[in-house]
Design a protein around this motif. Structure first.
Motif, mmCIF file in Angstrom:
data_model
loop_
_atom_site.group_PDB
_atom_site.id
_atom_site.type_symbol
_atom_site.label_atom_id
_atom_site.label_comp_id
_atom_site.label_asym_id
_atom_site.label_seq_id
_atom_site.Cartn_x
_atom_site.Cartn_y
_atom_site.Cartn_z
ATOM 1 N N ARG A 6 8.750 10.194 24.293
ATOM 2 C CA ARG A 6 7.327 9.896 24.171
ATOM 3 C C ARG A 6 7.050 8.587 23.419
ATOM 4 N NH1 ARG A 6 3.675 13.926 24.943
ATOM 5 N NH2 ARG A 6 2.420 13.287 23.133
ATOM 6 N N LYS A 7 7.958 8.245 22.526
ATOM 7 C CA LYS A 7 7.777 7.018 21.747
ATOM 8 C C LYS A 7 7.641 5.801 22.659
ATOM 9 C CE LYS A 7 10.036 4.165 18.216
ATOM 10 N NZ LYS A 7 11.208 4.025 17.321
ATOM 11 N N GLU A 8 8.417 5.754 23.749
ATOM 12 C CA GLU A 8 8.380 4.623 24.671
ATOM 13 C C GLU A 8 7.026 4.525 25.373
ATOM 14 O OE1 GLU A 8 11.605 4.862 27.383
ATOM 15 O OE2 GLU A 8 13.155 4.977 25.826
ATOM 16 N N SER A 9 6.404 5.668 25.660
ATOM 17 C CA SER A 9 5.123 5.667 26.366
ATOM 18 C C SER A 9 3.994 5.098 25.523
ATOM 19 C CB SER A 9 4.761 7.092 26.809
ATOM 20 O OG SER A 9 5.703 7.584 27.729
ATOM 21 N N PHE A 10 4.135 5.190 24.191
ATOM 22 C CA PHE A 10 3.052 4.748 23.307
ATOM 23 C C PHE A 10 3.420 3.499 22.510
ATOM 24 C CE2 PHE A 10 2.539 9.315 23.986
ATOM 25 C CZ PHE A 10 1.255 9.321 24.514
ATOM 26 N N GLN A 11 4.505 2.837 22.926
ATOM 27 C CA GLN A 11 4.903 1.600 22.261
ATOM 28 C C GLN A 11 3.837 0.520 22.435
ATOM 29 O OE1 GLN A 11 7.444 1.021 20.254
ATOM 30 N NE2 GLN A 11 6.831 -1.122 19.970
ATOM 31 N N PHE A 12 3.040 0.619 23.518
ATOM 32 C CA PHE A 12 2.012 -0.388 23.764
ATOM 33 C C PHE A 12 0.984 -0.419 22.636
ATOM 34 C CE2 PHE A 12 -0.178 3.351 25.245
ATOM 35 C CZ PHE A 12 -1.541 3.070 25.112
ATOM 36 N N LEU A 13 0.737 0.724 21.992
ATOM 37 C CA LEU A 13 -0.195 0.756 20.860
ATOM 38 C C LEU A 13 0.362 -0.023 19.678
ATOM 39 C CD1 LEU A 13 -1.466 4.462 20.785
ATOM 40 C CD2 LEU A 13 -2.802 2.420 21.314
ATOM 41 N N VAL A 14 1.649 0.187 19.388
ATOM 42 C CA VAL A 14 2.304 -0.531 18.296
ATOM 43 C C VAL A 14 2.281 -2.029 18.564
ATOM 44 C CG1 VAL A 14 4.476 -0.860 17.046
ATOM 45 C CG2 VAL A 14 3.777 1.444 17.758
ATOM 46 N N ASP A 15 2.588 -2.427 19.805
ATOM 47 C CA ASP A 15 2.598 -3.850 20.165
ATOM 48 C C ASP A 15 1.203 -4.460 20.040
ATOM 49 O OD1 ASP A 15 5.277 -3.567 20.713
ATOM 50 O OD2 ASP A 15 4.989 -3.310 22.878
ATOM 51 N N LYS A 16 0.184 -3.698 20.452
ATOM 52 C CA LYS A 16 -1.188 -4.201 20.380
ATOM 53 C C LYS A 16 -1.615 -4.421 18.932
ATOM 54 C CE LYS A 16 -4.149 -2.341 23.204
ATOM 55 N NZ LYS A 16 -5.141 -1.408 23.818
ATOM 56 N N ILE A 17 -1.251 -3.476 18.072
ATOM 57 C CA ILE A 17 -1.609 -3.583 16.652
ATOM 58 C C ILE A 17 -0.866 -4.738 15.999
ATOM 59 C CG2 ILE A 17 -1.340 -2.419 14.416
ATOM 60 C CD1 ILE A 17 -2.066 0.191 15.881
ATOM 61 N N LYS A 18 0.413 -4.875 16.298
ATOM 62 C CA LYS A 18 1.189 -5.983 15.722
ATOM 63 C C LYS A 18 0.635 -7.331 16.164
ATOM 64 C CE LYS A 18 5.631 -3.723 14.866
ATOM 65 N NZ LYS A 18 7.078 -3.711 15.161
ATOM 66 N N SER A 19 0.173 -7.410 17.401
ATOM 67 C CA SER A 19 -0.404 -8.647 17.904
ATOM 68 C C SER A 19 -1.670 -9.014 17.128
ATOM 69 C CB SER A 19 -0.725 -8.504 19.398
ATOM 70 O OG SER A 19 -1.387 -9.636 19.888
ATOM 71 N N LYS A 20 -2.474 -8.003 16.808
ATOM 72 C CA LYS A 20 -3.693 -8.260 16.038
ATOM 73 C C LYS A 20 -3.366 -8.651 14.605
ATOM 74 C CE LYS A 20 -6.793 -5.296 18.718
ATOM 75 N NZ LYS A 20 -7.703 -4.137 18.697
ATOM 76 N N LEU A 21 -2.409 -7.945 14.023
ATOM 77 C CA LEU A 21 -2.051 -8.230 12.636
ATOM 78 C C LEU A 21 -1.464 -9.621 12.470
ATOM 79 C CD1 LEU A 21 -0.419 -4.838 11.520
ATOM 80 C CD2 LEU A 21 -2.692 -5.687 10.949
ATOM 81 N N TYR B 168 -3.775 4.448 33.351
ATOM 82 C CA TYR B 168 -5.025 4.849 34.002
ATOM 83 C C TYR B 168 -6.101 4.891 32.935
ATOM 84 C CZ TYR B 168 -8.513 7.807 36.295
ATOM 85 O OH TYR B 168 -9.691 8.317 36.808
ATOM 86 N N LEU B 169 -7.147 4.075 33.107
ATOM 87 C CA LEU B 169 -8.223 3.964 32.123
ATOM 88 C C LEU B 169 -7.694 3.593 30.738
ATOM 89 C CD1 LEU B 169 -10.421 7.038 33.183
ATOM 90 C CD2 LEU B 169 -10.664 4.642 33.856
ATOM 91 N N GLY B 170 -6.647 2.769 30.729
ATOM 92 C CA GLY B 170 -6.122 2.256 29.468
ATOM 93 C C GLY B 170 -5.095 3.120 28.781
ATOM 94 N N ASN B 171 -4.823 4.310 29.323
ATOM 95 C CA ASN B 171 -3.836 5.221 28.732
ATOM 96 C C ASN B 171 -2.656 5.411 29.680
ATOM 97 O OD1 ASN B 171 -4.882 5.954 26.183
ATOM 98 N ND2 ASN B 171 -6.382 7.291 27.150
ATOM 99 N N PRO B 172 -1.481 5.809 29.176
ATOM 100 C CA PRO B 172 -0.339 6.043 30.060
ATOM 101 C C PRO B 172 -0.649 7.132 31.080
ATOM 102 C CG PRO B 172 0.339 6.054 27.750
ATOM 103 C CD PRO B 172 -1.153 6.066 27.760
ATOM 104 N N LEU B 173 -0.330 6.878 32.340
ATOM 105 C CA LEU B 173 -0.531 7.892 33.370
ATOM 106 C C LEU B 173 0.636 8.868 33.376
ATOM 107 C CD1 LEU B 173 -2.365 8.849 35.645
ATOM 108 C CD2 LEU B 173 -1.157 7.311 37.202
ATOM 109 N N PHE B 174 1.841 8.350 33.172
ATOM 110 C CA PHE B 174 3.041 9.191 33.110
ATOM 111 C C PHE B 174 3.629 9.110 31.707
ATOM 112 C CE2 PHE B 174 2.978 7.031 37.325
ATOM 113 C CZ PHE B 174 2.536 8.116 38.078
ATOM 114 N N VAL B 175 3.776 10.235 31.054
ATOM 115 C CA VAL B 175 4.367 10.266 29.715
ATOM 116 C C VAL B 175 5.850 10.595 29.853
ATOM 117 C CG1 VAL B 175 4.333 11.360 27.447
ATOM 118 C CG2 VAL B 175 2.199 10.974 28.678
ATOM 119 N N LYS B 176 6.693 9.697 29.359
ATOM 120 C CA LYS B 176 8.141 9.873 29.483
ATOM 121 C C LYS B 176 8.645 10.961 28.545
ATOM 122 C CE LYS B 176 8.533 4.899 30.385
ATOM 123 N NZ LYS B 176 9.100 3.617 29.924
ATOM 124 N N ARG B 177 9.872 11.396 28.784
ATOM 125 C CA ARG B 177 10.478 12.387 27.889
ATOM 126 C C ARG B 177 10.612 11.821 26.475
ATOM 127 N NH1 ARG B 177 15.248 15.768 31.058
ATOM 128 N NH2 ARG B 177 13.866 16.729 32.625
#
Length: 367
Positions: free
Chosen positions: A295-310, A284-293
């Motif tokens: 938490r690392k899995e919920s924010f993996q998209f940030l790591v993937d986005k950064i790796k894609s840029k690098l 929702y608005l670019g952030n996870p709407l549901f945060v899993k137990r």
């Protein structure tokens, strides 16, 4: 629709809005355009007008004043190139691309003058529920509210359940009905001259798509979980879409329910709205709407986005200072928006930090 919009623009507001711009206002608009910003179909960047002031500035001043005096814009000024930026790897469908408009400087100057005059009035004509794109408001207020709602829905012990809808509109701005814009401005009390200027700008464009050459449109609706309420929501959405020429993007939209919502209501809601239950990784608005137990899995998209840029950077041929600048301006800014709402897990931060260090020393290999 007429009963939903009240007049908020005063006579004195309109007096300022319909004034013919003087040289100072036109040049202020010109100087606000970055010198090397991608040019439009005429191939002339704003630097040309700034550098050769004695020769071409008088022509630009006269052309701009001509529009505001006559109320008509030459179609040649409003020719626009559309550059398609892929949203993902392997993009093959038009929906996989983000269209960027490349406009001529003369049109940019005219539109900036109109936009700058509108800016002081936005706080009065745009609902306080709209938290983005207005100075002094913060888009993450809606994110915070969404998280509070989800927390309440998980903890509630009420007898009757709640249902939430996350609605995504198909290319919201590109499908907007111009007649709706004009009618809304008239109801708000804008002078007919100012309305006609805007209509000229938006209705006379001609587009050429460049071959071989994100705004978030999310809406969150909350309702008590009953069939009558769901049908009312459906009716409101249909009417809204018919007014604006919008279309709900069902594959990207979804439903979520409080834990005490009955199975019958869940089933009926999906059938009435034609929308499925939201996936756990919904945003929702670019952030996870549901945060899993985990938490690392919920924010993996940030790591993937950064790796894609690098992965696209040629680190070894960039100076150390250049690499440091890229890390600060691109990589760190990627995480700031999410970190303003969530506390990222240490493991996520460590992974990002390791990637930054590798690019800094020039041996990043995408791992």
């Amino acid at each position: 629709m007429e009963d939903l919009i009240s007049r908020t623009i005063t006579y004195s507001d309109n007096e300022k809005l319909i004034q013919i711009p003087d040289d100072k206002e036109i040049l202020t608009a010109l100087n606000s355009i970055r010198s090397f910003k991608a040019p439009g179909p005429d191939g002339i960047p704003s630097l040309f007008y700034k550098h050769y002031g004695e020769t071409v500035k008088p022509l630009l001043l006269a052309a701009t004043k001509s529009f505001f005096t006559s109320g008509f814009i030459l179609k040649e000024w409003n020719n626009t190139f559309i550059c398609l930026i892929p949203k993902r790897q392997g993009a093959s469908n038009f929906k996989d691309f983000r269209p960027i408009s490349l406009c001529n400087v003369c049109y940019k100057v005219i539109s900036k003058i109109i936009a700058d005059r509108l800016k002081p009035l936005l706080d009065r004509i745009i609902s306080p529920n709209q938290t983005a794109f207005i100075e002094g408001r913060w888009i993450n207020e809606n994110d915070l509210l969404a998280q509070e709602i989800l927390h309440t829905m998980r903890k509630t012990r009420a007898r009757r359940g709640w249902i939430g809808l996350k609605i995504d509109f198909t290319k919201a701005f590109n499908k907007l009905e111009w007649s709706f814009v004009i009618k809304t401005m008239e109801k708000l009390g804008f002078h007919s001259t100012f309305v006609s200027w805007i209509y000229q700008c938006i209705s006379t464009s001609t587009f050429s798509i460049l071959l071989n050459g994100s705004p978030h449109d999310d809406l969150l609706i909350l309702s008590k979980a009953s069939e009558a309420n769901i049908r009312n929501v459906k009716s409101i959405l249909d009417k809204f879409c018919s007014w604006l020429g919008q279309e709900v993007n069902c594959p990207k939209s979804g439903l979520f329910f409080s834990k005490n919502t009955s199975a019958d209501i869940k089933r009926n809601s999906k059938a009435i709205l034609g929308i499925r239950k939201l996936k756990e990784n919904a945003k929702y608005l670019g952030n996870p709407l549901f945060v899993k137990r985990k938490r690392k899995e919920s924010f993996q998209f940030l790591v993937d986005k950064i790796k894609s840029k690098l992965a696209s950077w040629k680190a070894k041929i960039i100076s150390w200072a250049g690499r440091a600048t890229l890390i600060n301006s691109v990589i760190n800014n990627t995480t700031i928006y999410t970190m303003s709402l969530f506390r990222l897990p240490k493991s996520t931060l460590n992974t990002i930090d390791k990637s930054n260090k590798k690019i800094l020393v020039g041996n990043y290999k995408g791992k």
